[in-house]
Design an enzyme around this catalytic site. Sequence first.
Site, PDB file in Angstrom:
ATOM      1  N   SER A 150      59.479  39.920  51.440  1.00 22.65           N
ATOM      2  CA  SER A 150      59.837  40.408  50.109  1.00 22.65           C
ATOM      3  C   SER A 150      61.285  40.070  49.816  1.00 22.65           C
ATOM      4  O   SER A 150      62.109  39.929  50.737  1.00 22.65           O
ATOM      5  CB  SER A 150      59.646  41.930  50.032  1.00 22.65           C
ATOM      6  OG  SER A 150      60.200  42.455  48.850  1.00 22.65           O
ATOM      7  N   TYR A 189      61.288  50.712  53.307  1.00 24.06           N
ATOM      8  CA  TYR A 189      60.577  49.460  52.967  1.00 24.06           C
ATOM      9  C   TYR A 189      61.481  48.251  53.162  1.00 24.06           C
ATOM     10  O   TYR A 189      61.086  47.251  53.768  1.00 24.06           O
ATOM     11  CB  TYR A 189      60.107  49.546  51.513  1.00 24.06           C
ATOM     12  CG  TYR A 189      59.342  48.334  51.034  1.00 24.06           C
ATOM     13  CD1 TYR A 189      58.028  48.120  51.416  1.00 24.06           C
ATOM     14  CD2 TYR A 189      59.944  47.406  50.174  1.00 24.06           C
ATOM     15  CE1 TYR A 189      57.317  47.018  50.966  1.00 24.06           C
ATOM     16  CE2 TYR A 189      59.246  46.295  49.725  1.00 24.06           C
ATOM     17  CZ  TYR A 189      57.937  46.104  50.114  1.00 24.06           C
ATOM     18  OH  TYR A 189      57.242  45.011  49.680  1.00 24.06           O
TER      19      TYR A 189
END
Length: 700
Positions: free
Chosen positions: A577, A590
């Site tokens: 990501s 995250y």
Amino acid sequence: MEKTLTFQHVSYLWDEARALELSGDEVALFIYRSNLLGADLRLTNYAGGNTSCKITETDPVTGQPVEVMWVKGSGGDIGTLTKAGCANLYVEKLHQLKNRYRGLEFEDEMVALFEHCLFDPKCATPSIDTPLHGLLPFKHIDHLHPDALIAIAASKDGEQIMKEIWGDTMAWLPWQKPGFDLGLQLEKVVAENPGLRGVILGGHGLFTWGDTSYSSYINTLEVIEQAAAYLEENYGKNRPVFGGPKLESLSPDARRSAAAALLPTLRGLASQQRRMLGHFTDDARVLEFINSHDLARLAPKGTSCPDHFLRTKIRPLVLDADVMQQAEGVQDYLKAQFEAYRQDYTAYYERSKHPNSPALRDPNPVVILWPGVGMFTFAKDKQTARVAAEFYTNAINVMKGAEAVSEYQGLPEQEAFNIEYWLLEEAKLQRMPKPKSLSGQVAFVTGGTGGIGKAICETLLQHGACVVAVDRDRLDETQAELRKKYGKDNALSAKIDVTDADSIAESVKQTVLQFGGLDIVVNCAGLSISKPLGETTQADWDILQDVLVKGQFLVSQQAVEVLRKQAFGGSIVNIASKNGLVAGPNNVAYGTAKAAQLHMSRLLAAELGPDKIRVNTVNPDAVLRGSKIWEGDWAAGRAKAYGVSVEDLPAHYAKRTLLGEEVLAEDIAKAVLVFVDDQLAKSTGNVLNVDGGVAMAFVR
């Protein structure tokens, strides 16, 4: 309509209601009959045999009625035949070709002349069997390759057995390669023997016929049923089937585990010239043969029917069960066996070739038999590998029947070569579409039923790969959808928990058993939790680390074991990501996990380079449409962090990018494709951002 026999060895599928719907359209009924015959593999194998009908059409030039034959076109399959797959030809012109025929040495030139007999120039290409139908006087003809009939056709005493079963109602023609001359012989034997119901072609197959589609269908079923019943009466009558068992099979679970452990090694060895896909079967018919005393005697004889050995090579590679059970030396043994097979096949080519023969083809085995375990087959795509296994099973059935009533005879070596390296077969191979960029490769995609994962699966399938979508849910619907769009042989779904090593091992095993190995691993499984530091729980932290970091580690670890056995490299792509590079608010758990994924990719690239295994990373950002992670609380959390509504998130993310574009799942899939289809074959350890352009995420 009443059945004329109670069939036990063939399937009676005729539906009178359906036939009535098609009445008045002889071609539609012929297609219907063909599909029914092709639906029963006991009657004929995939793409084997052909069917025809003769009808009266109006000649578009003269306006006069003419007889036209509709027949399965070259390369078609009667089980799936449609009108578009048929050739249609003037029957009179086919007969006039007798004046042009110059003898056996000039057989191949006749094929080009078939084109001048076409009623519809836009129809399918006529096959080499066209004159075998066109020169016979019957309206409806079935030419099939039933195991029961080939067993008799491949028997030493086949003609005598034929007379014992059918008396004078069947005729026999000795083996001859299909072509115009064989059509002339069929015409002659029918003319000289009024009242025949069919002809057996030695070593090859069956011709039957009728005045209507139904009568031809029934005649075909009756003849095959009678042959099968005769064989059934003789199994084990004079001696045990295949001489009886020499050894026992492993248990089903043990066979499955042994096959999965060996397949990647076999695939690597079989892929010496081009990457192959594999198929495994431990069908009871296969085990009966490979565990028998007669295996060593019968396997070297090769197959009989041309359709069989065109897909299986003339003979299989048989492994020694005792050697395969040893703790050491198996790898060297397999390498030596493959090399011996290649040398034997090359010698067969050199002994048999003609001055104009095509060049030697791939000398590696197609069929590999492991007594006690099962049969492995390898080919350029999964369907061909599966069909090769079906054809060799047909060959086993033939050997079983022939040995029960007589003695099995394979085709003479030179005849087999003349079929395998026939210039017309070579021309057919040359006409086949060129392989796609990922043909022959197997992709394993975690998170494969979600938005990004499914888009990756579809993109890889579109470029020729076989794909296994592994995930926790939506498995059946995803598999059904992918198979409907890309073919039943090319897609598989499997359940996985990426935090559990046993679950991963089982899904990898399913992949290997289905396709023979794997080439591409995409770690796409994921979830997202967006919370401030104070609200992030230890459970939040643990599940993100387990799924994203440990999951990527465990999947890569087990996949690399398979890739190393194959010994021809591979590709791992990790979907991380933008958050692995950019520090954003309310994202500590995250973002940390994504950063760990990103650096693990670099570490694996450094370690696996000597194995030619490339490891790269794709960093998406804000893929909203269809993504599983936006179905939960993540979207609300990110909207809260940025002070916008959930509905405004797509526009918010697009506006903040340099390109001002929304990022879609398909965009991520295209990035994966670039890494795995050899466009960047010398790239490893790299990061590709697909985020619309986020300056803070520039890798520096």
